[in-house]
Design a protein around this motif. Structure first.
Motif, PDB file in Angstrom:
ATOM      1  N   ALA A   1      10.200  -0.417  15.989  1.00  0.00           N
ATOM      2  CA  ALA A   1       9.917  -1.827  15.705  1.00  0.00           C
ATOM      3  C   ALA A   1       8.775  -1.904  14.706  1.00  0.00           C
ATOM      4  N   GLU A   2       9.083  -2.340  13.488  1.00  0.00           N
ATOM      5  CA  GLU A   2       8.090  -2.455  12.424  1.00  0.00           C
ATOM      6  C   GLU A   2       7.910  -3.929  12.079  1.00  0.00           C
ATOM      7  N   SER A   3       6.647  -4.376  12.061  1.00  0.00           N
ATOM      8  CA  SER A   3       6.382  -5.792  11.831  1.00  0.00           C
ATOM      9  C   SER A   3       6.676  -6.218  10.396  1.00  0.00           C
ATOM     10  N   GLY A   4       6.540  -5.299   9.445  1.00  0.00           N
ATOM     11  CA  GLY A   4       6.769  -5.636   8.045  1.00  0.00           C
ATOM     12  C   GLY A   4       8.213  -5.503   7.628  1.00  0.00           C
ATOM     13  N   ASP A   5       8.445  -5.764   6.339  1.00  0.00           N
ATOM     14  CA  ASP A   5       9.824  -5.736   5.851  1.00  0.00           C
ATOM     15  C   ASP A   5      10.209  -4.393   5.237  1.00  0.00           C
ATOM     16  N   ARG A   6       9.341  -3.393   5.402  1.00  0.00           N
ATOM     17  CA  ARG A   6       9.669  -2.056   4.908  1.00  0.00           C
ATOM     18  C   ARG A   6       8.845  -1.020   5.655  1.00  0.00           C
ATOM     19  N   LEU A   7       9.270   0.218   5.534  1.00  0.00           N
ATOM     20  CA  LEU A   7       8.594   1.322   6.207  1.00  0.00           C
ATOM     21  C   LEU A   7       7.429   1.838   5.368  1.00  0.00           C
ATOM     22  N   GLY A   8       6.601   2.665   5.990  1.00  0.00           N
ATOM     23  CA  GLY A   8       5.495   3.298   5.293  1.00  0.00           C
ATOM     24  C   GLY A   8       4.132   2.848   5.753  1.00  0.00           C
ATOM     25  N   GLY A   9       4.057   1.694   6.448  1.00  0.00           N
ATOM     26  CA  GLY A   9       2.763   1.238   6.937  1.00  0.00           C
ATOM     27  C   GLY A   9       1.772   1.065   5.804  1.00  0.00           C
ATOM     28  N   ARG A  10       0.642   1.728   5.916  1.00  0.00           N
ATOM     29  CA  ARG A  10      -0.387   1.614   4.885  1.00  0.00           C
ATOM     30  C   ARG A  10      -0.114   2.514   3.679  1.00  0.00           C
ATOM     31  N   VAL A  11       1.066   3.146   3.668  1.00  0.00           N
ATOM     32  CA  VAL A  11       1.508   3.900   2.484  1.00  0.00           C
ATOM     33  C   VAL A  11       2.856   3.315   2.037  1.00  0.00           C
ATOM     34  N   ALA A  12       2.990   2.014   2.175  1.00  0.00           N
ATOM     35  CA  ALA A  12       4.214   1.346   1.746  1.00  0.00           C
ATOM     36  C   ALA A  12       4.115   0.963   0.275  1.00  0.00           C
ATOM     37  N   ALA A  13       5.260   0.617  -0.313  1.00  0.00           N
ATOM     38  CA  ALA A  13       5.326   0.076  -1.669  1.00  0.00           C
ATOM     39  C   ALA A  13       6.391  -1.002  -1.684  1.00  0.00           C
ATOM     40  N   TRP A  14       6.242  -1.973  -2.574  1.00  0.00           N
ATOM     41  CA  TRP A  14       7.167  -3.092  -2.592  1.00  0.00           C
ATOM     42  C   TRP A  14       7.308  -3.627  -4.026  1.00  0.00           C
ATOM     43  N   PRO A  15       8.439  -4.272  -4.333  1.00  0.00           N
ATOM     44  CA  PRO A  15       8.639  -4.801  -5.687  1.00  0.00           C
ATOM     45  C   PRO A  15       7.836  -6.080  -5.901  1.00  0.00           C
ATOM     46  N   VAL A  16       7.383  -6.283  -7.149  1.00  0.00           N
ATOM     47  CA  VAL A  16       6.651  -7.503  -7.506  1.00  0.00           C
ATOM     48  C   VAL A  16       7.240  -8.151  -8.761  1.00  0.00           C
ATOM     49  N   GLY A  17       8.458  -7.758  -9.133  1.00  0.00           N
ATOM     50  CA  GLY A  17       9.134  -8.388 -10.254  1.00  0.00           C
ATOM     51  C   GLY A  17       9.078  -7.588 -11.534  1.00  0.00           C
ATOM     52  N   GLU A  18      10.045  -7.833 -12.413  1.00  0.00           N
ATOM     53  CA  GLU A  18      10.106  -7.203 -13.737  1.00  0.00           C
ATOM     54  C   GLU A  18      10.010  -5.687 -13.658  1.00  0.00           C
ATOM     55  N   GLN A  19      10.732  -5.117 -12.722  1.00  0.00           N
ATOM     56  CA  GLN A  19      10.749  -3.657 -12.537  1.00  0.00           C
ATOM     57  C   GLN A  19       9.363  -3.096 -12.269  1.00  0.00           C
TER      58      GLN A  19
ATOM     59  N   THR B   1       6.280  -2.420  -9.284  1.00  0.00           N
ATOM     60  CA  THR B   1       6.039  -2.262  -7.854  1.00  0.00           C
ATOM     61  C   THR B   1       4.543  -2.252  -7.580  1.00  0.00           C
ATOM     62  N   MET B   2       4.204  -2.543  -6.341  1.00  0.00           N
ATOM     63  CA  MET B   2       2.814  -2.571  -5.902  1.00  0.00           C
ATOM     64  C   MET B   2       2.698  -1.773  -4.619  1.00  0.00           C
ATOM     65  N   SER B   3       1.496  -1.259  -4.352  1.00  0.00           N
ATOM     66  CA  SER B   3       1.222  -0.567  -3.099  1.00  0.00           C
ATOM     67  C   SER B   3      -0.221  -0.843  -2.708  1.00  0.00           C
ATOM     68  N   ARG B   4      -0.640  -0.224  -1.629  1.00  0.00           N
ATOM     69  CA  ARG B   4      -2.018  -0.362  -1.170  1.00  0.00           C
ATOM     70  C   ARG B   4      -2.941   0.616  -1.867  1.00  0.00           C
ATOM     71  N   GLY B   5      -2.410   1.348  -2.844  1.00  0.00           N
ATOM     72  CA  GLY B   5      -3.268   2.206  -3.627  1.00  0.00           C
ATOM     73  C   GLY B   5      -2.869   3.662  -3.604  1.00  0.00           C
ATOM     74  N   PHE B   6      -3.552   4.414  -4.435  1.00  0.00           N
ATOM     75  CA  PHE B   6      -3.293   5.831  -4.651  1.00  0.00           C
ATOM     76  C   PHE B   6      -3.535   6.628  -3.367  1.00  0.00           C
ATOM     77  N   HIS B   7      -2.629   7.558  -3.077  1.00  0.00           N
ATOM     78  CA  HIS B   7      -2.798   8.490  -1.955  1.00  0.00           C
ATOM     79  C   HIS B   7      -2.571   9.911  -2.463  1.00  0.00           C
TER      80      HIS B   7
ATOM     81  N   ASP C   1      -0.948  16.942  -4.704  1.00  0.00           N
ATOM     82  CA  ASP C   1       0.285  16.447  -5.302  1.00  0.00           C
ATOM     83  C   ASP C   1       0.405  14.954  -5.034  1.00  0.00           C
ATOM     84  N   VAL C   2       1.297  14.306  -5.797  1.00  0.00           N
ATOM     85  CA  VAL C   2       1.592  12.894  -5.606  1.00  0.00           C
ATOM     86  C   VAL C   2       3.101  12.691  -5.744  1.00  0.00           C
ATOM     87  N   PRO C   3       3.662  11.648  -5.120  1.00  0.00           N
ATOM     88  CA  PRO C   3       5.094  11.388  -5.283  1.00  0.00           C
ATOM     89  C   PRO C   3       5.435  11.040  -6.723  1.00  0.00           C
TER      90      PRO C   3
END
Length: 513
Positions: free
Chosen positions: A55-73, A75-81, A231-233
């Motif tokens: 059960a995840e409260s948000g609309d996607r997985l990843g928690g504090r390492v999630a990413a989501w679209p913000v338009g015009e191709q 994406t946004m996230s909570r920052g570099f990991h 490394d980074v994704p």
């Protein structure tokens, strides 16, 4: 015996308890939270035949390492990991989607820079401690002969005498700032090699536990031969990590429920149950893997006299100060010589700068099409007022962009095509006191276990790796109850290079030899 998960032959395997390859009969578990901790727990349980609902409260997985679209191709996230090579358990989770981890790309260097010209680099260092650190010190401009002569040698040697889990309690009562004060490193070295990393825990060093800082030195610098780079994704987190892992979990029969905030938890004789709006979901056991604030709120409402002291220990935890992430889509590129990631000290609130097109495919496509750059700025441990005061938050954003212009002067004339700003205060803070009383994976009720980076964990792990590790540990607790084999845990060495005898604390709380 399992093979070491990295290149360090001294890595330690903590074997899971023996048992059957799969649980016998029908067993079910609820996992509250779809971040790293919850996904690790869900994966570990489902692979042993447990019927899992996440059960995840948000609309996607990843928690504090999630990413989501913000338009015009974009994406946004909570920052570099940074996915350090010492993150054995997180990497073992991600190997479920690609055994070769081909979606992780190396960052060749992450220089640390001050306005006075001091700059440190981690590239080209040998990987074996202590030679890696000695080489770093020898070539760093921050470590002069005069400055090194002032270092408090007994305090420095403590870093080589760690012994886990004892070290966490040995430093109870001492802050990271107090430890750095008595270490007496040169000011430049403290800023670049030490305090920059303390702030990466979203904390002011005065409010951050010395035990956590010392453990960090051991994990990243003095106890591991995996090296100091990471490394980074190769794309945004959702594309590279969580959508593929969701497909893997779906194949294991896991019921992934997004947009499903849990309102309450019950633990009874027959098992556990959660309320999600008007729906009630029952299971044999539950893994509470929500963020620290949500976990406190849910724990407070779990009834049962046997949980009273535990509820108090959960309520005593607290969050780190807020942080700010600013992502800028610029119509002109930053210079090709700029690193993918730069740590900073002395540039106002600016803690680091990332040039995302250097490693994220989506950002690279946008930058190529616009002949520009996608740049991300971080400010950690900000004043609490920015959460509710829009003017205060805007002031921080303005200062971050002004400091970017100081660090990368070519950005002064670049136009901002788009800007995304994120202000959050939902990360945990492990302070100087109270380590022994902090909640761990286990609770007084065997049907309820915890997972997350905010927990006490005796292994030298932190941040994303603590989340993944506690997720596996939580699953192992339930699997052990049901007669199934646990999953192995791997860590860097549990002792420092000079930990020949027990390090005893003084009355001040800091470890002394």
């Amino acid at each position: 015996m399992s093979q070491p998960p990295g290149t360090d032959r001294r890595a330690v395997r903590h074997p899971g308890a023996p048992g059957a390859r799969r649980v016998q009969g029908e067993r079910s578990a609820l996992v509250v939270g779809g971040g790293i901790a919850g996904l690790a727990a869900a994966t570990a349980l489902a692979e042993r035949g447990v019927r899992v609902t996440v059960a995840e409260s948000g609309d996607r997985l990843g928690g504090r390492v999630a990413a989501w679209p913000v338009g015009e191709q974009r994406t946004m996230s909570r920052g570099f990991h940074a996915f350090f090579r010492q993150y054995y358990n997180l990497r073992r989770l991600l190997r479920r989607i690609d055994v070769d981890l081909s979606f992780l790309v190396p960052v060749d260097d992450y220089p640390l820079q001050r306005p006075d010209g001091l700059r440190d680099s981690f590239t080209g260092l040998v990987t074996t401690p202590p030679w890696s650190v000695l080489q770093f010190v020898a070539r760093s401009p921050a470590f002069t002969a005069k400055g090194l002569a002032g270092v408090h040698i007994p305090s420095a040697l403590e870093l080589l005498k760690v012994r886990f889990p004892d070290t966490y309690e040995d430093y109870d009562g001492e802050s990271a700032a107090a430890f750095l004060d008595r270490l007496r490193f040169p000011a430049g070295a403290r800023d670049l090699a030490l305090e920059v990393f303390a702030r990466s825990f979203f904390a002011d060093p005065r409010e951050f536990g010395a035990g956590e800082l010392v453990a960090m030195f051991h994990t990243y610098f003095l106890g591991s031969a995996e090296g100091l780079l990471f490394d980074v994704p190769d794309d945004d987190y959702d594309t590279a990590l969580w959508r593929p892992l969701a497909a893997r979990l779906d194949g294991l029969g896991v019921d992934l429920r997004l947009d499903s905030p849990v309102d309450s938890i019950e633990v009874g004789d027959g098992g556990v149950a959660v309320s999600i709006g008007a729906h009630r979901v029952e299971a044999d056991a539950l893994v509470l893997a929500a963020g620290p604030r949500a976990s406190r709120e849910l724990a407070e409402g779990i009834p049962g006299d046997h949980l009273a002291a535990w509820r108090e220990s959960v309520a005593a935890t607290f969050n780190a100060p807020p942080f700010v992430v600013v992502r800028l889509w610029l119509d002109a590129p930053v210079n090709a010589s700029r690193p993918a990631f730069l740590g900073t000290s002395g540039y106002g609130p600016l803690d680091n700068v990332s040039v995302l097109e250097r490693f994220e495919d989506g950002a690279a496509r946008w930058a190529d099409n616009r002949r520009g750059s996608v740049v991300e700025l971080h400010a950690y441990a900000c004043d609490a007022s920015i959460v509710d005061d829009q003017a205060a938050a805007s002031s921080v954003v303005d200062r971050l962009e002004a400091e970017l212009h100081r660090v990368y002067p070519e950005t002064v004339t670049a136009g901002v095509v788009a800007r995304e700003v994120l202000v959050r205060d939902d990360c945990t803070l492990i302070g100087p006191t109270g380590w022994a009383g902090r909640p761990g994976v286990d609770t007084p009720d065997p049907r309820l276990v915890l997972a997350g980076d905010w927990l006490r964990c005796g292994y030298p792990v932190a941040l994303m790796e603590r989340a993944a590790t506690t997720g596996f540990l939580a699953a192992n607790r339930l699997l052990g109850r049901w007669g199934a084999a646990g999953h192995d845990i791997w860590t860097v060495p549990m002792r420092g290079l000079l930990a020949g005898r027990r390090v005893r604390p003084t009355s001040g709380g800091a470890a002394r030899s």
